[in-house]
Design an enzyme around this catalytic site. Structure first.
Site, PDB file in Angstrom:
ATOM      1  CD  GLU A 257      -3.138  -0.854   0.527  1.00 42.92           C
ATOM      2  OE1 GLU A 257      -3.185   0.147  -0.220  1.00 42.92           O
ATOM      3  OE2 GLU A 257      -4.059  -1.682   0.634  1.00 42.92           O
ATOM      4  CB  CYS A 291      -2.514   7.051   1.778  1.00 46.58           C
ATOM      5  SG  CYS A 291      -3.905   6.209   2.542  1.00 46.58           S
TER       6      CYS A 291
HETATM    7  P1  NAD Z   1       7.948   5.782   4.534  1.00 45.49           P
HETATM    8  O1  NAD Z   1       7.976   5.011   3.278  1.00 45.49           O
HETATM    9  O2  NAD Z   1       9.017   6.771   4.774  1.00 45.49           O
HETATM   10  O3  NAD Z   1       7.970   4.807   5.781  1.00 45.49           O
HETATM   11  C1  NAD Z   1       6.974   3.820   5.964  1.00 45.49           C
HETATM   12  C2  NAD Z   1       7.556   2.701   6.777  1.00 45.49           C
HETATM   13  O4  NAD Z   1       8.508   2.000   5.996  1.00 45.49           O
HETATM   14  C3  NAD Z   1       8.305   3.165   8.024  1.00 45.49           C
HETATM   15  O5  NAD Z   1       8.039   2.252   9.060  1.00 45.49           O
HETATM   16  C4  NAD Z   1       9.757   3.085   7.587  1.00 45.49           C
HETATM   17  O6  NAD Z   1      10.656   2.910   8.640  1.00 45.49           O
HETATM   18  C5  NAD Z   1       9.741   1.885   6.690  1.00 45.49           C
HETATM   19  N1  NAD Z   1      10.783   1.814   5.680  1.00 45.49           N
HETATM   20  C6  NAD Z   1      11.314   2.833   4.975  1.00 45.49           C
HETATM   21  N2  NAD Z   1      12.215   2.364   4.084  1.00 45.49           N
HETATM   22  C7  NAD Z   1      12.241   1.023   4.224  1.00 45.49           C
HETATM   23  C8  NAD Z   1      12.967  -0.029   3.606  1.00 45.49           C
HETATM   24  N3  NAD Z   1      13.861   0.221   2.652  1.00 45.49           N
HETATM   25  N4  NAD Z   1      12.738  -1.289   4.007  1.00 45.49           N
HETATM   26  C9  NAD Z   1      11.819  -1.557   4.978  1.00 45.49           C
HETATM   27  N5  NAD Z   1      11.126  -0.612   5.610  1.00 45.49           N
HETATM   28  C10 NAD Z   1      11.319   0.669   5.245  1.00 45.49           C
HETATM   29  O7  NAD Z   1       6.503   6.476   4.613  1.00 45.49           O
HETATM   30  P2  NAD Z   1       5.960   7.526   5.666  1.00 45.49           P
HETATM   31  O8  NAD Z   1       6.590   8.850   5.383  1.00 45.49           O
HETATM   32  O9  NAD Z   1       6.010   6.984   7.054  1.00 45.49           O
HETATM   33  O10 NAD Z   1       4.408   7.552   5.261  1.00 45.49           O
HETATM   34  C11 NAD Z   1       3.909   8.329   4.251  1.00 45.49           C
HETATM   35  C12 NAD Z   1       3.658   7.517   2.996  1.00 45.49           C
HETATM   36  O11 NAD Z   1       2.799   6.419   3.276  1.00 45.49           O
HETATM   37  C13 NAD Z   1       2.924   8.337   1.950  1.00 45.49           C
HETATM   38  O12 NAD Z   1       3.505   8.116   0.697  1.00 45.49           O
HETATM   39  C14 NAD Z   1       1.504   7.784   1.989  1.00 45.49           C
HETATM   40  O13 NAD Z   1       0.783   7.938   0.799  1.00 45.49           O
HETATM   41  C15 NAD Z   1       1.778   6.349   2.288  1.00 45.49           C
HETATM   42  N6  NAD Z   1       0.573   5.715   2.803  1.00 45.49           N
HETATM   43  C16 NAD Z   1      -0.118   4.843   1.985  1.00 45.49           C
HETATM   44  C17 NAD Z   1      -1.301   4.255   2.436  1.00 45.49           C
HETATM   45  C18 NAD Z   1      -2.093   3.307   1.566  1.00 45.49           C
HETATM   46  O14 NAD Z   1      -2.986   2.665   2.075  1.00 45.49           O
HETATM   47  N7  NAD Z   1      -1.825   3.195   0.276  1.00 45.49           N
HETATM   48  C19 NAD Z   1      -1.770   4.534   3.721  1.00 45.49           C
HETATM   49  C20 NAD Z   1      -1.044   5.428   4.510  1.00 45.49           C
HETATM   50  C21 NAD Z   1       0.128   6.006   4.037  1.00 45.49           C
END
Ligand code: NAD
Length: 503
Positions: A257, A291
């Site tokens: 997601e 999101c």
């Molecule tokens: P992010 O990608 O920076 O981090 C999300 C999670 O992934 C965190 O726990 C982070 O530590 C982890 N992470 C980051 N890089 C990683 C890697 N290489 N391997 C494993 N884990 C890793 O996102 P964010 O800034 O916390 O959240 C915002 C984003 O989330 C926005 O793009 C938003 O659209 C998206 N989002 C999507 C949905 C959906 O349902 N599609 C819902 C909520 C948020």
């Protein structure tokens, strides 16, 4: 307790640097990073970067707990999940205060989130015991041929900061209901909230639900781990790609997601007051860190000027401040996030955007990562319309008709949600059928329903949360064929000579 601290603040200090392992808060020996309240800039605690040994230990415990969980009756699992929901509902004030202190959203939204997450546990408690596969008409007379649904094993859930309890709940409820254990790796910005939420989970087999904190490296190790079996990721596209790549090495099923860039179409038949209020909610809820935030407004030329004026009024009326006070909008989750949004606005202005309101830090607030709700008039080709802003920005673009609006809506690499405001049924049908997204909302922005699958297409990801589809993300099928007695089969050797090619 130090003077002036609430009981929760004291608890957060005690939980700082801990993991939730085998139903206990365990001090991590990993490095620590400060957790900063984005409204006050005060450090409220620390989260730990779990060490490789701690991760390995959590995975081992999870796999043992999963076997115990799957050995229980479906009814006992359902009862345990209803208990989770009851217990989550009993602590929403605590978890809500924690979430507001940790990432800034207004308490009303934080408090709601605990309840909405509990609702997913209730839903999956029941649908999981509804069926566990199906029986097919046998291909061999007298036999029983069926598909049984089994859990994957231990699920790794990686969640972002914007709805940590809700998104964890959607994944954990489905994963547990399907018979799995789950290890959650929270965002660096909301680790303490998920640790606090674990107070509602300690009646489960020890280790069935665990919280392992840290950064991307902890997430990567969990995903790549030899003994984890399925992935549920929510976050940005680059992180999603890294996770999907690592999961594919071991062919682990991965629910992805990722980001959204949702269009919001306004047609003349929609009543302006309701549209402007809906638009403000869709753009500015949680400071635009949703999101499914409305990220691109395409407004019919006949009502464009009135819409811009009405949305600007709505944006100006929003109260900004500390999420524990009576406000509509808190700060962004961190200074880094605000800096990013400031760069997006600067670029839009450089390309010719007109700022109708906002576009700056609120002058009356001296601390925190606050940014004013911002309405901009833009052109369809501006950068701001072609990537996720994830901040309190409403860029509005004039369109001549629905054809142009739908074409622009579809001119995106992302495909999570889409909104249209219209009271013309034919226009609504066209939007539902023609917009390339996983969700379409007609006059009802940003709502969801535990019973209906949520997710996106294109670079937003693959797979679905919620609904029966969400349960199947965390189950695999096993083909089973049973003959009632052990008799030899006329199809076996030796083959009759008469079947030979040269016979
Ligand atoms: P992010 O990608 O920076 O981090 C999300 C999670 O992934 C965190 O726990 C982070 O530590 C982890 N992470 C980051 N890089 C990683 C890697 N290489 N391997 C494993 N884990 C890793 O996102 P964010 O800034 O916390 O959240 C915002 C984003 O989330 C926005 O793009 C938003 O659209 C998206 N989002 C999507 C949905 C959906 O349902 N599609 C819902 C909520 C948020």
């Amino acid at each position: 307790m130090p003077a002036g601290q609430t009981p929760l603040q004291q608890t957060l200090r005690e939980r700082s640097g801990h993991l939730w392992i085998a139903n206990e808060y365990v001090a991590s020996s990993g490095q620590r990073t400060a957790v900063v309240n984005p409204a006050t800039d005060e450090t409220i605690g620390e989260f730990a970067h779990a060490t490789p040994a701690e991760i390995d230990a959590a995975v081992a415990v999870a796999n043992r707990a999963q076997r115990d969980w799957w050995a229980m009756s479906a009814l006992d699992r359902a009862n345990a999940m209803h208990q989770i929901a009851d217990r989550m509902l009993a602590i929403t004030r605590t978890t809500g205060e924690c979430l507001t202190r940790e990432m800034g959203k207004p308490f009303r939204e934080s408090n709601w989130e605990g309840g909405a997450s509990a609702s997913a546990f209730r839903y999956y408690a029941e649908i999981a015991r509804n069926e566990q596969g199906r029986i097919a008409g046998p291909a061999i007379a007298g036999q029983l041929h069926m598909v049984m649904k089994e859990p994957l094993g231990t699920i790794v859930s990686i969640v972002p900061f914007n709805f940590p309890m809700l998104l964890f709940g959607w994944q954990a409820a489905a994963a547990l209901a399907a018979g799995n254990a789950i290890i959650v790796k929270p965002s660096e910005l909301t680790s303490l909230t998920l640790l606090t939420l674990m107070e509602a989970f300690d009646h489960l087999p020890p280790g069935l639900v665990q919280v392992v904190t840290g950064g991307a490296e902890v997430g990567q190790r969990l995903v790549a781990h030899e003994h984890t079996h399925g992935i549920a990721f929510t976050g940005s596209v680059p992180a999603a790609q890294a996770v999907a790549r690592a999961a594919s090495e071991r062919f682990k099923p991965a629910l992805i997601e990722a980001s959204g860039n949702d269009p919001f179409i306004v047609m003349p038949s929609a009543p302006l007051d309701a549209v402007a209020r809906g638009a403000a909610f869709a753009a500015f809820l949680n400071c635009g860190q949703v999101c499914t935030s409305a990220e691109r407004f395409y407004v019919h030329t006949d009502i464009y000027d009135q819409f811009v004026a009405a949305l600007t009024e709505q944006a100006k009326a929003l109260r900004i401040g500390n999420g524990l006070d009576a406000v509509d909008i808190g700060p962004m989750a961190s200074h880094r996030e605000r800096d990013r949004v400031e760069r997006i606005v600067a670029r839009a202005v450089e390309q010719g955007a007109i700022v109708r309101t906002g576009g700056r830090r609120p002058p009356h607030v001296t601390t925190g990562a606050f940014y004013e709700p911002t309405v901009l008039e833009v052109q369809a080709n501006f950068d701001i319309m072609h990537g996720e802003c994830f901040g309190p920005l409403a860029p509005v673009c004039r369109v001549r008709d629905l054809d142009e609006a739908i074409a622009l809506a579809n001119a995106s690499d992302l495909g999570l949600g889409a909104n249209i405001y219209t009271e013309n049924l034919a226009e609504a049908f066209r939007a539902v059928n023609e917009i390339e997204s996983g969700i379409v909302w007609v006059n009802t922005p940003l709502n969801d329903n535990d019973a209906i699958p949520f997710g996106g297409r294109k670079f937003t990801g693959a797979g679905r949360e919620l609904g029966a589809e969400g349960l199947d993300q965390f189950r695999r099928s096993k083909m089973v064929m049973i003959a009632p007695t052990a008799q030899s089969d006329p199809e076996w050797f030796p083959y009759p000579d008469g079947d030979a090619f040269n016979a």
